[in-house]
Design an enzyme around this catalytic site. Structure first.
Site: not given
Ligand code: AMP
Ligand code: ZN
Length: 138
Positions: A31, A99
């Site tokens: 997102i 992820h």
């Molecule tokens: P991390 O720092 O690896 O935990 O990254 C989490 C990622 O999830 C970030 O790049 C956010 O932009 C992404 N993110 C958070 N909420 C959502 C959502 N609802 N849909 C898609 N991506 C998300």
């Protein structure tokens, strides 16, 4: 149901721009992307960190990562791409559902992983090699 946003995306209780899914894996656009087309791939079941995912699921995960990477390359024609996963708060993990990120990269896009800050002194490399090798399990 827990309040994990990625668990909610996995069961379609939260919105996402879904790219691909199997019974156990789902991929959707980040997102808040580093570059447009930045895609996340997750196991649908909740595991906090990568090492907690059973091997059969992580095998399927890596196959989906490969499939989505190829689609990003063909569609967006980036100059390169990064695949990474942040595990734990101190590694920058913000969403505590494991992820993988696939980030299409473009010349002069300004995103930086380097320089790496450390180098090994004499014998240190072998020492660290020994520490890790001792814990490799079959
Ligand atoms: P991390 O720092 O690896 O935990 O990254 C989490 C990622 O999830 C970030 O790049 C956010 O932009 C992404 N993110 C958070 N909420 C959502 C959502 N609802 N849909 C898609 N991506 C998300
Ligand atoms: Zn979750």
């Amino acid at each position: 149901m827990n309040d994990c946003i990625f668990c909610k995306i996995a069961v379609k209780e939260a919105p996402a721009e879904i790219i691909f899914e199997t019974d156990r894996i789902i991929s959707f656009l980040d997102i808040n992307p580093i570059n447009y087309g930045h895609t996340l791939i997750i196991p649908k079941e909740h595991y906090k960190e990568f090492h907690q995912i059973p091997d059969d699921v992580s095998q399927e995960l890596i196959i989906v990562i490969s499939k989505v990477s190829k689609a990003i390359l063909e569609s967006l024609k980036p100059h390169g791409y990064n695949i990474f996963t942040n595990n734990g708060r101190f590694a920058g993990q913000a969403i505590m559902h494991c992820h993988f990120h696939i980030v299409p990269r473009f010349m002069n896009d300004g995103f930086k992983f380097r320089p790496h800050p450390k180098s090994y002194k004499q014998n240190e490399m072998q020492l660290y090699g020994n520490l890790i090798r001792e814990k490799i399990k079959n």
